[in-house]
Design a protein around this motif. Sequence first.
Motif, PDB file in Angstrom:
ATOM      1  N   ALA A   1      -8.633   4.926  -6.282  1.00 33.42           N
ATOM      2  CA  ALA A   1      -8.017   4.614  -4.994  1.00 33.42           C
ATOM      3  C   ALA A   1      -8.321   3.164  -4.617  1.00 33.42           C
ATOM      4  N   TYR A   2      -7.327   2.481  -4.064  1.00 36.95           N
ATOM      5  CA  TYR A   2      -7.473   1.046  -3.797  1.00 36.95           C
ATOM      6  C   TYR A   2      -8.656   0.742  -2.881  1.00 36.95           C
ATOM      7  N   LEU A   3      -8.812   1.498  -1.802  1.00 33.57           N
ATOM      8  CA  LEU A   3      -9.883   1.201  -0.851  1.00 33.57           C
ATOM      9  C   LEU A   3     -11.252   1.333  -1.519  1.00 33.57           C
TER      10      LEU A   3
ATOM     11  N   LEU B   1       0.828  -1.208   0.000  1.00 41.33           N
ATOM     12  CA  LEU B   1       0.000   0.000   0.000  1.00 41.33           C
ATOM     13  C   LEU B   1       0.864   1.261   0.000  1.00 41.33           C
ATOM     14  N   ASP B   2       0.343   2.317  -0.615  1.00 40.73           N
ATOM     15  CA  ASP B   2       0.974   3.630  -0.463  1.00 40.73           C
ATOM     16  C   ASP B   2      -0.068   4.621   0.041  1.00 40.73           C
ATOM     17  N   LYS B   3       0.355   5.851   0.279  1.00 36.73           N
ATOM     18  CA  LYS B   3      -0.517   6.819   0.967  1.00 36.73           C
ATOM     19  C   LYS B   3      -1.715   7.277   0.140  1.00 36.73           C
ATOM     20  N   THR B   4      -1.781   6.905  -1.149  1.00 37.21           N
ATOM     21  CA  THR B   4      -2.949   7.253  -1.963  1.00 37.21           C
ATOM     22  C   THR B   4      -4.056   6.199  -1.857  1.00 37.21           C
ATOM     23  N   TYR B   5      -3.899   5.229  -0.955  1.00 28.48           N
ATOM     24  CA  TYR B   5      -4.828   4.089  -0.885  1.00 28.48           C
ATOM     25  C   TYR B   5      -6.277   4.529  -0.672  1.00 28.48           C
TER      26      TYR B   5
END
Length: 506
Positions: free
Chosen positions: A218-220, A206-210
């Motif tokens: 965005a992943y989430l 993960l990175d902070k753009t999740y």
Amino acid sequence: MNRKRFITLMVSMLATASALAGCGGGKSGSQGAEVQDNTPLEVTIATPQVGEAPPKGSEIEKAIEKYTNAKLDIQWIPSAAFEDKKNIMIASSEMPKAFKITSNATTLSAIQSGLFWEIGPLLKDYKNLSAVNPLYYENIKVDGKVYALPLFRDIGRAGITYRKDWFDELGIKPPVTLDDWYNVMKTVAEKDPDKNGQNDTYGMFLDKTYNDPAASSAYLTRLAVSQGAPNKWGVENGKLVPEFMTKPYADSMKLLRKLYQEKLINQDFSVVQSADADNKWNAGKVGIRINTVASAAATSQDNLRKAVPNGVVDVVSYAGASGVLVPAEPGNNGFYVFPKSSVKSEAELKRLLGFFDKLLDPEMSTLLTRGIEGKHFTKTDDGKAQFKDLSVFNLEVKPYRDSLPSFEVTGTGLPLKLTDLQAKGWQVVDENLKHVVPNVALTLNSKTYSDKGGELDTMIRDAQTKFIMGKIDEAGWQAEVDKWKKAGGDKIIEEYTAEYAKQQKK
């Protein structure tokens, strides 16, 4: 009527019809119902510069002019200066006939103040512009109306790019349910798939753009949508609801919290840059690449190959218990509006729309996405295009491709010669379009969000990270949501709900 008079009359009528046809007939989109002047159409365009600005009268520009019967005057404005230049041009009403802009507060204000033509009711008259997925236009509506032509970008880009060689070796499959996601993360993290004897592999990095509040990529959001959550905003009982107030989203957050607690994801995710996540994948340390798009699966394979020559990459859609569900992305890289100050009549507007319609014809689609045969691409034995030299293409053609409407791979132009993985990536993107979940608030107006959206987004984003890292529990998370609601969130929900109800009545 005697025979001689009848023949004379018919000859006269045919002569008149012939003269009218010679005037260059039809609506600009080749409909042929309206008689119009056939002199070349003056098309002035202002657009942000892509790479090095092409020279005036370039080979590509001349080919566009010839095919569309137009005289082009493109003003390439350096990207860093574009917003300031745009605002000056709007304020002075000294705008080109076609103005490429992006969605922001000044754009919205300019559209609402009546500076640009509404084009929605005209689109049906143009065979190419009317054939594209309606969502492209839905995503740029202002107050329920279409004022712009999008620079088309794929809407359903989400895909799970993964290490097929690892998955096969470990006996696992791409995850569907949240339990699947947990099991895949645990297996890849603990079973040493790279066989180096070290505990240095991740199911995902993960990175902070999740949890980027602005991005449907965005992943989430991708994960939660696949499990049944809305895309940023949804509707429940006629009321707008943000994604983070729904159960599928909460369950997805709980999964990340569990993965963090068990050290199955990187512990520094809240500060990691996207480039660092890319580097972990490229080094062969990650099982699933989440911060990319399905069409880039082959690029992920190429990047991995430098460190892991025998690594095998595959790609599938995000899916949940209900099948494939992916968040719809805006589907544009900006859009063209047509100022009333420079486009003086509806007849001229129709000709301009005809110009843009022709850019989506097979001949122009090939030109904009492949270039000129023999110079930028060659034709393979099976009738597909193969680039000769991408550096030349990027210099001479890419600025036009990125600044004028086109579909890079799924358009009407000459198909590109693709590897199996490239073809599969684009197939996923194409199939996703049938299963996209729109963001229902994308084109809704909220004064509170315009005024305070940034700080409210940050409030929720920080609370999500604290919850995942175990710094607050479920009661603490709910307290943060309540704080968001009191600080303006309730007002945003109220304003979006009212706007949504108004649009539903139209």
